[in-house]
Design a protein around this motif. Sequence first.
Motif, PDB file in Angstrom:
ATOM      1  N   TYR A   1      -1.829 -39.891   3.982  1.00 30.43           N
ATOM      2  CA  TYR A   1      -2.521 -40.176   2.620  1.00 30.43           C
ATOM      3  C   TYR A   1      -1.724 -39.351   1.788  1.00 30.43           C
ATOM      4  CZ  TYR A   1      -4.058 -35.372   2.396  1.00 30.43           C
ATOM      5  OH  TYR A   1      -4.243 -34.012   2.377  1.00 30.43           O
ATOM      6  N   ASP A   2      -1.964 -39.948   0.509  1.00 34.62           N
ATOM      7  CA  ASP A   2      -1.416 -39.229  -0.741  1.00 34.62           C
ATOM      8  C   ASP A   2      -2.371 -39.537  -1.961  1.00 34.62           C
ATOM      9  OD1 ASP A   2      -0.046 -38.708  -3.105  1.00 34.62           O
ATOM     10  OD2 ASP A   2       1.819 -39.613  -2.290  1.00 34.62           O
ATOM     11  N   ASN A   3      -2.934 -38.414  -2.689  1.00 32.49           N
ATOM     12  CA  ASN A   3      -3.630 -38.421  -3.584  1.00 32.49           C
ATOM     13  C   ASN A   3      -3.163 -38.875  -4.973  1.00 32.49           C
ATOM     14  OD1 ASN A   3      -6.126 -37.747  -2.230  1.00 32.49           O
ATOM     15  ND2 ASN A   3      -5.539 -35.626  -2.410  1.00 32.49           N
ATOM     16  N   SER A   4      -1.951 -39.152  -4.861  1.00 36.44           N
ATOM     17  CA  SER A   4      -1.090 -39.097  -6.275  1.00 36.44           C
ATOM     18  C   SER A   4      -0.952 -40.909  -6.355  1.00 36.44           C
ATOM     19  CB  SER A   4       0.454 -38.891  -6.139  1.00 36.44           C
ATOM     20  OG  SER A   4       0.949 -39.389  -5.032  1.00 36.44           O
TER      21      SER A   4
ATOM     22  N   GLU B   1       7.949 -41.725   0.418  1.00 35.53           N
ATOM     23  CA  GLU B   1       6.774 -41.390  -0.012  1.00 35.53           C
ATOM     24  C   GLU B   1       6.312 -39.971   0.097  1.00 35.53           C
ATOM     25  OE1 GLU B   1       4.515 -45.565   0.951  1.00 35.53           O
ATOM     26  OE2 GLU B   1       3.981 -43.830   2.340  1.00 35.53           O
ATOM     27  N   ARG B   2       7.071 -39.041   0.336  1.00 28.69           N
ATOM     28  CA  ARG B   2       7.129 -37.616   0.231  1.00 28.69           C
ATOM     29  C   ARG B   2       8.413 -37.004  -0.287  1.00 28.69           C
ATOM     30  NH1 ARG B   2       2.942 -39.006   0.512  1.00 28.69           N
ATOM     31  NH2 ARG B   2       1.201 -38.221   1.962  1.00 28.69           N
TER      32      ARG B   2
ATOM     33  N   ASP C   1       0.139 -35.452   7.006  1.00 25.53           N
ATOM     34  CA  ASP C   1       1.505 -36.151   7.094  1.00 25.53           C
ATOM     35  C   ASP C   1       2.155 -36.082   8.414  1.00 25.53           C
ATOM     36  OD1 ASP C   1       1.270 -36.641   4.256  1.00 25.53           O
ATOM     37  OD2 ASP C   1       2.554 -34.938   3.609  1.00 25.53           O
TER      38      ASP C   1
ATOM     39  N   THR D   1       0.907 -49.691   2.855  1.00 27.44           N
ATOM     40  CA  THR D   1       1.060 -48.413   1.736  1.00 27.44           C
ATOM     41  C   THR D   1       0.301 -47.404   2.553  1.00 27.44           C
ATOM     42  OG1 THR D   1       0.857 -47.280  -0.343  1.00 27.44           O
ATOM     43  CG2 THR D   1      -0.796 -48.605   0.278  1.00 27.44           C
ATOM     44  N   GLN D   2       0.737 -46.071   2.505  1.00 22.91           N
ATOM     45  CA  GLN D   2       0.014 -45.028   2.992  1.00 22.91           C
ATOM     46  C   GLN D   2      -0.481 -43.948   1.824  1.00 22.91           C
ATOM     47  OE1 GLN D   2       2.962 -43.309   5.233  1.00 22.91           O
ATOM     48  NE2 GLN D   2       2.600 -44.803   6.972  1.00 22.91           N
ATOM     49  N   ARG D   3      -0.534 -44.578   0.557  1.00 19.89           N
ATOM     50  CA  ARG D   3      -0.995 -43.745  -0.629  1.00 19.89           C
ATOM     51  C   ARG D   3      -2.258 -44.065  -0.765  1.00 19.89           C
ATOM     52  NH1 ARG D   3       3.414 -43.655  -5.316  1.00 19.89           N
ATOM     53  NH2 ARG D   3       1.940 -41.889  -5.939  1.00 19.89           N
TER      54      ARG D   3
ATOM     55  N   LYS E   1      -4.214 -43.247  -3.486  1.00 12.11           N
ATOM     56  CA  LYS E   1      -4.564 -43.794  -4.784  1.00 12.11           C
ATOM     57  C   LYS E   1      -4.587 -45.321  -4.829  1.00 12.11           C
ATOM     58  CE  LYS E   1      -2.785 -43.576  -9.656  1.00 12.11           C
ATOM     59  NZ  LYS E   1      -1.820 -43.081 -10.673  1.00 12.11           N
ATOM     60  N   HIS E   2      -3.412 -45.939  -4.194  1.00  9.83           N
ATOM     61  CA  HIS E   2      -3.221 -47.415  -4.387  1.00  9.83           C
ATOM     62  C   HIS E   2      -4.358 -48.035  -3.618  1.00  9.83           C
ATOM     63  CE1 HIS E   2       1.197 -47.069  -4.896  1.00  9.83           C
ATOM     64  NE2 HIS E   2       0.535 -46.923  -6.115  1.00  9.83           N
TER      65      HIS E   2
END
Length: 356
Positions: free
Chosen positions: A353-356, A16-17, A37, A317-319, A321-322
Amino acid sequence: MFDFILKVCIEHFKGERTLSGIYNLLTGKRSSQTMQDAKGYNLDHYFGIFPSLKRNELDRHIEEILDLREISLENGGFPVLTAKGNKKLHDYDGPLLDSFQGMELHAAIPVFERRLNLLTQTATNLQADITSFVPIIDDPEVQKWVKAVYASVQQKVPQLVQSLHQEISQLLAERSSIEAELFAYRLSGGGVIGLTIEQLQNSFQLTREDVHICLFHMYHFLFCCAKRGQDRYPVLHLCTKGLDSSHMITQSAQKTYQYLNQGLSIEEVTTLRGLKRSTIQDHIVEAALVIPHFSIEPFIHPDDVDEILQKARHLDTQRLKHIHEAFDGKYDYFELRLAMAGRQTQRKEGYAYDNS
């Protein structure tokens, strides 16, 4: 050793990175993304352990691991361990490298290293009646510190040298032979100049990155032992005086934090500081990540935090966006980031987190 750390990072990031995420982590990029992260993927101990790492050096190691088919790049550049790489990681039998505390000690260790090296050179040279020498550390503050130490113990230099030798010898005996030897050959004093990184690299047939990792880990190890054992390691403990863990909050975020502590709202701080609302929100997330006991309740209700984290677990998930899509916009990205940041700091749940 360096490849081992890379594989640990890849394993924790779970595809995820990108490589940039690993590079930013190891070099200690001070951004809310990198800090979150580090906390979220339980890699904060590796934060900033290699500030001098060049991107081409990282890429070279990644290429070598790729050629060995121990990792693969998925979805356009996200590294993941292969079965072979996973086995190689868990079969690793090199130095444990278990004393890194990068995020907490990122500012303290370099100063401790310079103090210890210059104190060792100075004390051993004086004991050998070498009173004129070029300091190996060109840092006025550290030189001033060593002069102050010498002024307080100048009648007891032999005792200081003996104690320092005993303390270091005792602690080196607890580490692997490669760590102990690299550290010992690096020291200067008594008329002897320690080996350079390049000389150590050639003498021990190691990469520059492995030499750096070993040496930097040794300073983390010595620092932590000295902090815990003042009576057992008095000289090493002396080198840690005034050097404590850092909260890592940036100066700008600190100013925002101070205004919030005065009871001002986000809108009031935004107006007062003349900054964008999103910037103030970044500061709040940063504070939640690195300031112990920072309360996020003024910005998000605990029940909402629980709901967000439960959704993240359910989706596996850690994103962001989802998670954002799953809530159909119920929470904005600031609330999602804050929920995870606050929980990571206070309960170490392990989400990023992930903004994508």
